[in-house]
Design a protein around this motif. Structure first.
Motif, short mmCIF file in Angstrom:
data_model
loop_
_atom_site.label_atom_id
_atom_site.label_comp_id
_atom_site.label_asym_id
_atom_site.label_seq_id
_atom_site.Cartn_x
_atom_site.Cartn_y
_atom_site.Cartn_z
N MET A 1 61.31 51.20 72.03
CA MET A 1 61.87 51.67 70.78
C MET A 1 60.90 51.49 69.62
SD MET A 1 65.96 50.85 70.67
CE MET A 1 65.87 49.20 71.39
N LEU A 2 60.10 50.42 69.67
CA LEU A 2 59.12 50.19 68.61
C LEU A 2 58.08 51.31 68.57
CD1 LEU A 2 58.54 46.34 68.87
CD2 LEU A 2 59.53 47.58 66.93
N ASP A 3 57.58 51.69 69.75
CA ASP A 3 56.58 52.77 69.82
C ASP A 3 57.17 54.09 69.34
OD1 ASP A 3 54.66 51.04 70.76
OD2 ASP A 3 55.03 51.51 72.86
N ILE A 4 58.39 54.37 69.77
CA ILE A 4 59.05 55.61 69.36
C ILE A 4 59.32 55.60 67.87
CG2 ILE A 4 61.21 56.91 69.55
CD1 ILE A 4 61.23 56.07 72.53
N GLY A 5 59.80 54.47 67.37
CA GLY A 5 60.05 54.36 65.95
C GLY A 5 58.78 54.54 65.14
N ARG A 6 57.69 53.93 65.60
CA ARG A 6 56.43 54.07 64.88
C ARG A 6 55.99 55.52 64.82
NH1 ARG A 6 50.83 51.28 66.88
NH2 ARG A 6 51.14 52.80 68.54
N THR A 7 56.11 56.25 65.93
CA THR A 7 55.72 57.65 65.97
C THR A 7 56.56 58.49 65.01
OG1 THR A 7 54.98 57.49 68.27
CG2 THR A 7 55.50 59.70 67.44
N LEU A 8 57.88 58.28 65.04
CA LEU A 8 58.77 59.06 64.18
C LEU A 8 58.58 58.72 62.70
CD1 LEU A 8 62.05 58.98 66.32
CD2 LEU A 8 60.48 60.91 66.00
N PHE A 9 58.42 57.44 62.40
CA PHE A 9 58.22 57.05 61.01
C PHE A 9 56.89 57.59 60.48
CE2 PHE A 9 61.00 53.19 62.03
CZ PHE A 9 62.12 53.76 61.43
N ALA A 10 55.87 57.63 61.35
CA ALA A 10 54.57 58.15 60.94
C ALA A 10 54.64 59.65 60.64
CB ALA A 10 53.53 57.88 62.03
N GLU A 11 55.41 60.37 61.45
CA GLU A 11 55.51 61.82 61.29
C GLU A 11 56.40 62.21 60.12
OE1 GLU A 11 56.95 63.29 64.98
OE2 GLU A 11 55.03 63.10 66.02
N ARG A 12 57.53 61.49 59.93
CA ARG A 12 58.54 61.94 58.98
C ARG A 12 58.88 60.96 57.87
NH1 ARG A 12 62.66 64.57 63.51
NH2 ARG A 12 61.03 65.60 64.72
N GLY A 13 58.33 59.77 57.95
CA GLY A 13 58.65 58.78 56.94
C GLY A 13 59.98 58.11 57.23
N PHE A 14 60.29 57.09 56.45
CA PHE A 14 61.53 56.34 56.67
C PHE A 14 62.76 57.21 56.42
CE2 PHE A 14 65.04 53.78 55.06
CZ PHE A 14 65.19 52.85 56.09
N ASP A 15 62.78 57.88 55.29
CA ASP A 15 63.96 58.68 54.92
C ASP A 15 64.15 59.89 55.83
OD1 ASP A 15 64.62 56.97 52.83
OD2 ASP A 15 63.32 58.05 51.42
N GLY A 16 63.05 60.40 56.36
CA GLY A 16 63.15 61.60 57.21
C GLY A 16 63.49 61.31 58.65
N THR A 17 63.61 60.04 58.99
CA THR A 17 63.91 59.65 60.37
C THR A 17 65.33 59.09 60.43
OG1 THR A 17 61.59 59.09 60.75
CG2 THR A 17 63.19 58.21 62.32
N SER A 18 66.10 59.54 61.38
CA SER A 18 67.49 59.07 61.52
C SER A 18 67.62 58.11 62.70
CB SER A 18 68.44 60.25 61.71
OG SER A 18 68.21 60.88 62.96
N ILE A 19 68.64 57.27 62.63
CA ILE A 19 68.91 56.34 63.72
C ILE A 19 69.34 57.10 64.97
CG2 ILE A 19 71.36 56.00 63.17
CD1 ILE A 19 68.90 53.22 64.15
N GLU A 20 69.99 58.26 64.78
CA GLU A 20 70.41 59.08 65.92
C GLU A 20 69.19 59.61 66.67
OE1 GLU A 20 73.69 58.93 62.99
OE2 GLU A 20 71.54 59.44 62.87
#
Length: 228
Positions: A1-20
């Motif tokens: 989950m950490l790796d996936i979260g890092r990838t998504l946060f890098a691409e879309r930022g915190f606000d652009g990434t959803s928990i879903e």
């Protein structure tokens, strides 16, 4: 989950990434994410803190031992290597870190690094008879220059990181008035030897041209150039 979260946060930022989306890409349910991190904020905080700790450790290690110029070289290379191998992490750090991060912002990280560089510059200033009280200002300027260049290089990736580091150190160490025409890293022995060979050729060429000019001047004055 950490790796996936890092990838998504890098691409879309915190606000652009959803928990879903995090849960979906990770192949888990939302309750699992909440169970491990307490939510998106908690996951983001762990990602940011790990990246900041990793980068700080890399640069801190680079500043240990050796000549001050070599410390700057190693620190610049450490940052560029981190950017090259951890682009996602760096993209997250250069954005405004979310309040969920326990460590702080990228600015606070740079400030921590500048505090270490400040001591190095302070010792160097004392040795050369400069006012050590100016060291904090120069440390902030130096770290800011390297960080901004790293942010620029994150996308362009040209030239190679060793060449970028050499140019950074050239400006930081020599200043605009003393720039080397062929900057190099003193820790890169092959590059240094290449530069020394080029400089030797240039010096020989200049000496040859000077001898020719001296001979021409002698002929103009009616003297025997072979007697010079």
């Amino acid at each position: 989950m950490l790796d996936i979260g890092r990838t998504l946060f890098a691409e879309r930022g915190f606000d652009g990434t959803s928990i879903e989306e995090i849960a979906s890409v990770a192949g888990v349910s939302k309750p699992v994410v909440y169970e491990h991190f307490g939510g998106k904020e908690g996951l983001y905080a762990v990602v940011v803190d790990r990246e900041m700790e990793r980068l700080l450790n890399l640069i801190t290690q680079a500043l240990v031992g050796g000549h001050p110029r070599q410390k700057i070289e190693r620190a610049a290379l450490a940052l560029l290597e981190y950017i090259e191998h951890s682009s996602e992490g760096f993209r997250i750090l250069v954005r405004d870190s979310h309040a969920a991060s326990a460590t702080g912002t990228f600015a606070s990280l740079l400030s921590d690094i500048a505090n270490q560089v400040e001591h190095i510059l302070g010792d160097e200033f004392k040795e050369k008879g400069y006012d050590p009280k100016a060291a904090p200002l120069y440390a902030q300027a130096l770290i800011g220059m390297v960080a901004m260049t790293g942010t620029y290089w994150l996308d362009v990736r040209k030239p190679k990181r060793e060449e970028v580091a050499a140019h950074l150190v050239n400006l930081a160490w020599n200043g605009l008035s003393g720039l080397e025409s062929r900057p190099h890293l003193t820790t890169d022995h092959k590059a240094r030897q290449k530069v020394l060979k080029v400089r030797a050729k240039e010096a020989a060429k200049e000496a040859k041209e000077a001898a020719k000019e001296q001979a021409r001047a002698a002929r103009r004055n009616g003297a025997d150039p072979t007697a010079l």
